[in-house]
Design a protein around this motif. Structure first.
Motif, PDB file in Angstrom:
ATOM      1  N   GLU A   5       0.832  -1.210   0.000  1.00 42.28           N
ATOM      2  CA  GLU A   5       0.000   0.000   0.000  1.00 42.28           C
ATOM      3  C   GLU A   5       0.864   1.257   0.000  1.00 42.28           C
ATOM      4  O   GLU A   5       0.514   2.260  -0.640  1.00 42.28           O
ATOM      5  N   LEU A  31      -6.970   9.628  -4.619  1.00 41.15           N
ATOM      6  CA  LEU A  31      -7.346   8.605  -3.646  1.00 41.15           C
ATOM      7  C   LEU A  31      -6.291   7.497  -3.577  1.00 41.15           C
ATOM      8  O   LEU A  31      -6.002   6.971  -2.494  1.00 41.15           O
ATOM      9  N   THR A  36      -6.577   5.507  -0.049  1.00 40.12           N
ATOM     10  CA  THR A  36      -7.963   5.352   0.412  1.00 40.12           C
ATOM     11  C   THR A  36      -8.942   4.989  -0.698  1.00 40.12           C
ATOM     12  O   THR A  36     -10.152   5.030  -0.479  1.00 40.12           O
ATOM     13  N   LEU A  37      -8.449   4.633  -1.889  1.00 34.64           N
ATOM     14  CA  LEU A  37      -9.374   4.304  -2.978  1.00 34.64           C
ATOM     15  C   LEU A  37     -10.108   3.002  -2.665  1.00 34.64           C
ATOM     16  O   LEU A  37      -9.494   1.963  -2.446  1.00 34.64           O
ATOM     17  N   SER A  38     -11.420   3.063  -2.682  1.00 36.89           N
ATOM     18  CA  SER A  38     -12.256   1.882  -2.465  1.00 36.89           C
ATOM     19  C   SER A  38     -13.064   1.616  -3.726  1.00 36.89           C
ATOM     20  O   SER A  38     -13.189   2.489  -4.592  1.00 36.89           O
ATOM     21  N   PRO A  39     -13.643   0.420  -3.859  1.00 36.31           N
ATOM     22  CA  PRO A  39     -14.507   0.155  -5.018  1.00 36.31           C
ATOM     23  C   PRO A  39     -15.640   1.164  -5.146  1.00 36.31           C
ATOM     24  O   PRO A  39     -15.983   1.587  -6.258  1.00 36.31           O
ATOM     25  N   ASP A  40     -16.218   1.573  -4.033  1.00 37.95           N
ATOM     26  CA  ASP A  40     -17.303   2.558  -4.087  1.00 37.95           C
ATOM     27  C   ASP A  40     -16.799   3.906  -4.593  1.00 37.95           C
ATOM     28  O   ASP A  40     -17.477   4.573  -5.390  1.00 37.95           O
ATOM     29  N   ASP A  41     -15.600   4.305  -4.134  1.00 32.46           N
ATOM     30  CA  ASP A  41     -15.020   5.569  -4.607  1.00 32.46           C
ATOM     31  C   ASP A  41     -14.767   5.510  -6.109  1.00 32.46           C
ATOM     32  O   ASP A  41     -15.032   6.475  -6.835  1.00 32.46           O
ATOM     33  N   THR A  84      -3.048  -5.137  -6.986  1.00 32.45           N
ATOM     34  CA  THR A  84      -4.078  -4.409  -6.250  1.00 32.45           C
ATOM     35  C   THR A  84      -4.651  -3.275  -7.085  1.00 32.45           C
ATOM     36  O   THR A  84      -5.876  -3.088  -7.157  1.00 32.45           O
ATOM     37  N   LEU A  88      -8.443  -2.678  -8.463  1.00 32.99           N
ATOM     38  CA  LEU A  88      -9.200  -1.470  -8.128  1.00 32.99           C
ATOM     39  C   LEU A  88      -9.672  -0.719  -9.373  1.00 32.99           C
ATOM     40  O   LEU A  88     -10.761  -0.137  -9.384  1.00 32.99           O
TER      41      LEU A  88
END
Length: 213
Positions: A5, A31, A36-41, A84, A88
């Motif tokens: 990360e 992000l 902090t990048l998430s699938p939702d973001d 990763t 993403l």
């Protein structure tokens, strides 16, 4: 924050400095740089027009790969970082080869040039080749295809140098051939390169024994 990360964070912080991205792609990069990048973001920023941004997303993956191989090594954590980010960004196996083949070849040529210039392939370099193939999601034949141009260029240059080295030519030819054998899982000398390197044998027993492999 884990090691992979942190690699992602550093790479895309540098991307922001280098490229100054704008728009929705900039939101994704920011992000990633923040870790902090998430699938939702991602869906909120890109998914509404993924086809439009796909080329830019592929370039982000290539930037990360180039960042990771800057030191001519690929660690397990760097491979994990690339995996990763591919996940993403919804980059699938085959996307890089299908849409960024020229860019992949440029990066691979640089690495193959370095490996061949050492005149000594050790276990670390052999592992690096395997990881290059993995990081670009390449099959065996695809890897050979993209790396072959660099291999031929370096080998042909070395053969020309050997041909002009007088009495040392035979020993240098053997050393080069043994060096290439260490890369045998990926590369082989062509028949014409073997002939230039060793000359045309008059009898089968005059040909170096390992040439039959």
């Amino acid at each position: 924050m884990s090691e992979h990360e942190e690699i992602i964070r550093k790479a895309f912080a540098k991307y922001i400095e280098d490229k100054h991205p704008t728009g929705s792609l900039a939101s994704v990069v920011q992000l990633l740089a923040a870790g902090t990048l998430s699938p939702d973001d991602f869906n909120a920023a890109i998914a509404h027009d993924y086809a439009f941004y796909r080329e830019g997303l592929l370039d982000l993956v290539l930037y990360l790969i180039e960042f990771c191989i800057e030191d001519h090594q690929l660690s397990h954590e760097e491979l994990l970082a690339v995996r990763t980010v591919k996940r993403l960004l919804h980059i699938n196996e085959g996307d890089l080869y299908g849409l960024r083949r020229r860019e992949i070849q440029g990066l691979m040529c640089r690495e193959i040039d370095r490996i061949l210039s050492d005149e000594n392939v050790d276990d670390v370099e052999a592992l690096h080749q395997a990881r290059l193939q993995e990081v670009f999601d390449l099959g065996y034949d695809q890897y050979r295809e993209l790396a072959r141009a660099s291999f031929d260029r370096v080998i042909d240059e070395k053969i020309r140098s050997i041909a002009s080295s007088g009495s040392a030519a035979a020993e240098r030819a053997r050393q080069l051939y043994d060096h290439v054998l260490a890369l045998d899982t990926v590369f082989r000398l062509s028949d014409s390169q073997k002939e230039l390197l060793f000359g045309q044998p008059q009898r089968a027993d005059e040909q170096p024994s390992s040439l039959s492999g």
